[in-house]
Design a protein around this motif. Structure first.
Motif, PDB file in Angstrom:
ATOM      1  N   PHE A   1       1.325  -0.933  -0.150  1.00  0.00           N
ATOM      2  CA  PHE A   1       0.285   0.319  -0.168  1.00  0.00           C
ATOM      3  C   PHE A   1       0.704   1.311  -0.196  1.00  0.00           C
ATOM      4  CE2 PHE A   1      -2.015   3.291   2.781  1.00  0.00           C
ATOM      5  CZ  PHE A   1      -2.707   3.264   1.690  1.00  0.00           C
ATOM      6  N   ARG A   2       1.326   0.886   0.697  1.00  0.00           N
ATOM      7  CA  ARG A   2       3.007   2.170   1.138  1.00  0.00           C
ATOM      8  C   ARG A   2       3.914   3.196  -0.423  1.00  0.00           C
ATOM      9  NH1 ARG A   2       3.005   4.007   6.079  1.00  0.00           N
ATOM     10  NH2 ARG A   2       1.898   2.442   7.757  1.00  0.00           N
ATOM     11  N   ASP A   3       3.737   2.106  -0.727  1.00  0.00           N
ATOM     12  CA  ASP A   3       4.948   2.108  -2.270  1.00  0.00           C
ATOM     13  C   ASP A   3       3.618   2.603  -3.429  1.00  0.00           C
ATOM     14  OD1 ASP A   3       7.157   0.572  -0.507  1.00  0.00           O
ATOM     15  OD2 ASP A   3       7.261  -0.915  -2.212  1.00  0.00           O
TER      16      ASP A   3
ATOM     17  N   ALA B   1      -6.133   0.529  -2.315  1.00  0.00           N
ATOM     18  CA  ALA B   1      -5.173   1.349  -1.565  1.00  0.00           C
ATOM     19  C   ALA B   1      -6.744   2.153  -0.492  1.00  0.00           C
ATOM     20  CB  ALA B   1      -5.284   1.922  -2.883  1.00  0.00           C
ATOM     21  N   SER B   2      -7.689   1.956  -1.652  1.00  0.00           N
ATOM     22  CA  SER B   2      -9.156   3.373  -1.197  1.00  0.00           C
ATOM     23  C   SER B   2     -10.308   2.409   0.221  1.00  0.00           C
ATOM     24  CB  SER B   2     -10.519   3.546  -2.388  1.00  0.00           C
ATOM     25  OG  SER B   2      -9.930   4.201  -3.806  1.00  0.00           O
ATOM     26  N   THR B   3      -9.497   1.488   0.248  1.00  0.00           N
ATOM     27  CA  THR B   3     -10.445   0.266   1.602  1.00  0.00           C
ATOM     28  C   THR B   3      -9.881   1.198   2.750  1.00  0.00           C
ATOM     29  OG1 THR B   3     -11.065  -1.450  -0.283  1.00  0.00           O
ATOM     30  CG2 THR B   3     -10.837  -1.707   2.078  1.00  0.00           C
ATOM     31  N   LEU B   4      -8.180   0.747   1.791  1.00  0.00           N
ATOM     32  CA  LEU B   4      -7.593   0.856   3.238  1.00  0.00           C
ATOM     33  C   LEU B   4      -7.882   2.572   3.719  1.00  0.00           C
ATOM     34  CD1 LEU B   4      -4.007  -1.094   3.038  1.00  0.00           C
ATOM     35  CD2 LEU B   4      -5.535  -1.018   4.108  1.00  0.00           C
TER      36      LEU B   4
ATOM     37  N   ARG C   1      -4.218   8.631   4.537  1.00  0.00           N
ATOM     38  CA  ARG C   1      -4.590   9.760   3.843  1.00  0.00           C
ATOM     39  C   ARG C   1      -5.039   8.964   2.475  1.00  0.00           C
ATOM     40  NH1 ARG C   1      -0.825  14.784   3.737  1.00  0.00           N
ATOM     41  NH2 ARG C   1      -2.555  15.504   2.507  1.00  0.00           N
ATOM     42  N   GLY C   2      -5.934   9.081   1.936  1.00  0.00           N
ATOM     43  CA  GLY C   2      -6.315   9.102   0.292  1.00  0.00           C
ATOM     44  C   GLY C   2      -5.596   9.706  -0.148  1.00  0.00           C
ATOM     45  N   ASN C   3      -4.376  10.974   0.121  1.00  0.00           N
ATOM     46  CA  ASN C   3      -3.596  11.543  -1.207  1.00  0.00           C
ATOM     47  C   ASN C   3      -4.199  11.426  -2.833  1.00  0.00           C
ATOM     48  OD1 ASN C   3      -1.806  11.306   0.589  1.00  0.00           O
ATOM     49  ND2 ASN C   3      -0.281  10.015  -0.196  1.00  0.00           N
TER      50      ASN C   3
ATOM     51  N   HIS D   1      -8.151  10.699  -2.885  1.00  0.00           N
ATOM     52  CA  HIS D   1      -9.351  11.567  -2.339  1.00  0.00           C
ATOM     53  C   HIS D   1     -10.515  11.722  -3.117  1.00  0.00           C
ATOM     54  CE1 HIS D   1     -10.891  13.614   1.197  1.00  0.00           C
ATOM     55  NE2 HIS D   1     -11.169  14.657   0.173  1.00  0.00           N
ATOM     56  N   ARG D   2     -10.432  12.891  -4.148  1.00  0.00           N
ATOM     57  CA  ARG D   2     -11.043  12.960  -4.901  1.00  0.00           C
ATOM     58  C   ARG D   2     -12.098  12.045  -5.418  1.00  0.00           C
ATOM     59  NH1 ARG D   2      -9.913  17.528  -9.795  1.00  0.00           N
ATOM     60  NH2 ARG D   2      -9.502  19.021  -7.723  1.00  0.00           N
ATOM     61  N   ALA D   3     -11.939  10.915  -6.243  1.00  0.00           N
ATOM     62  CA  ALA D   3     -12.857   9.736  -6.159  1.00  0.00           C
ATOM     63  C   ALA D   3     -13.105   9.156  -5.265  1.00  0.00           C
ATOM     64  CB  ALA D   3     -11.670   8.322  -7.346  1.00  0.00           C
ATOM     65  N   MET D   4     -12.641   8.944  -4.523  1.00  0.00           N
ATOM     66  CA  MET D   4     -13.556   8.385  -3.267  1.00  0.00           C
ATOM     67  C   MET D   4     -14.503   9.126  -2.294  1.00  0.00           C
ATOM     68  SD  MET D   4      -9.858   6.773  -0.568  1.00  0.00           S
ATOM     69  CE  MET D   4     -10.613   6.775   0.819  1.00  0.00           C
TER      70      MET D   4
END
Length: 253
Positions: A71-73, A220-223, A231-233, A236-239
């Protein structure tokens, strides 16, 4: 919604002959469900059909390191990165172990093998497959992988008869982690356009309707939605546009 309506039926074998696209560029779009039927002409597209069905239930169990390196990568946009999951085809019970590899120029490679066991852990065969796949790609295999999230959804697959593109249509998405869940709002669909070339005819149609590519991944969006402090970074907008508020499914054990 079940699948794009009025398209000729294609078997899995026919689809793989026309557009397997295991090594590909993948672009994503979030659209209202009612838009989907207008994107696909029966003269140009067919739809995956198995046993008379044109949409299928999927469940993907993602495996990551204890510190969520995958996820972080991905969040940091590392040039070489990977994701690991066990995908269960709920309608048949078949399970596949998949490794998605991202390399230079944004190209995605997906390799997979049958998985005979729990979706939450590796078997000796899938451990060897993972190690060999990552090593061949120049990535050091992780020592330990643990279950990190589950995504459930319904998918239909439309394929250009020319083989130029393969478009998956995902609806009813629910992501789960740690007793919490987050769901896609009703009436939304996630399109993934898989191709080896530039913009496809479907994408040009989407652009004409005012829809643009979005940064969004189910994992990534689930996490980002369910893990405190994340943070969604770039997602974020799509989430915010497609996901409801997280819901507690059960008390922590």
């Amino acid at each position: 919604m079940s699948a794009p309506a009025g398209l000729p039926a294609l078997s899995l074998e026919e689809i793989n002959e026309r557009a397997a696209l295991v090594t590909r560029t993948c672009r994503k779009y979030l659209v209202p469900e009612e838009v989907v039927d207008d994107l696909f002409s029966p003269a140009r597209f067919g739809v995956l059909t198995i046993g008379g069905r044109t949409s299928f239930r999927y469940s993907s169990t993602y495996l990551d390191t204890p510190d969520l390196r995958c996820f972080r990568d991905h969040r940091q946009g590392r040039r070489l990165r990977y994701k690991v999951r066990v995908r269960t085809y709920e309608d048949t019970g078949t399970r596949m172990f998949e490794v998605k590899l991202k390399g230079a120029r944004g190209i995605t490679d997906k390799v997979r093998v049958e998985h005979d066991g729990s979706p939450e852990r590796l078997t000796p065969a899938t451990r060897r497959f993972l190690d060999d796949s990552l090593t061949a790609y120049g990535i050091e295999p992780p020592d330990v992988l643990v279950p990190s999230a589950v995504t459930d959804y319904r998918r239909a697959t439309a394929v250009a008869l020319s083989g130029e593109e393969r478009v998956t249509v995902d609806t009813e998405l629910v992501g789960r982690r740690g007793g919490w869940s987050v769901a896609m709002r009703p009436g939304r669909a996630l399109l993934e356009v898989k191709t080896r070339g530039g913009l496809t005819e479907t994408e040009r149609r989407l652009h004409a309707l005012g829809f643009r590519e979005v940064a969004f991944t189910k994992y990534a969006s689930t996490l980002a939605a369910l893990e405190p402090g994340f943070r969604g970074n770039k997602w974020h907008r799509a989430m915010a546009a497609c996901l409801d508020h997280p819901t507690l499914e059960r008390a922590a054990a």
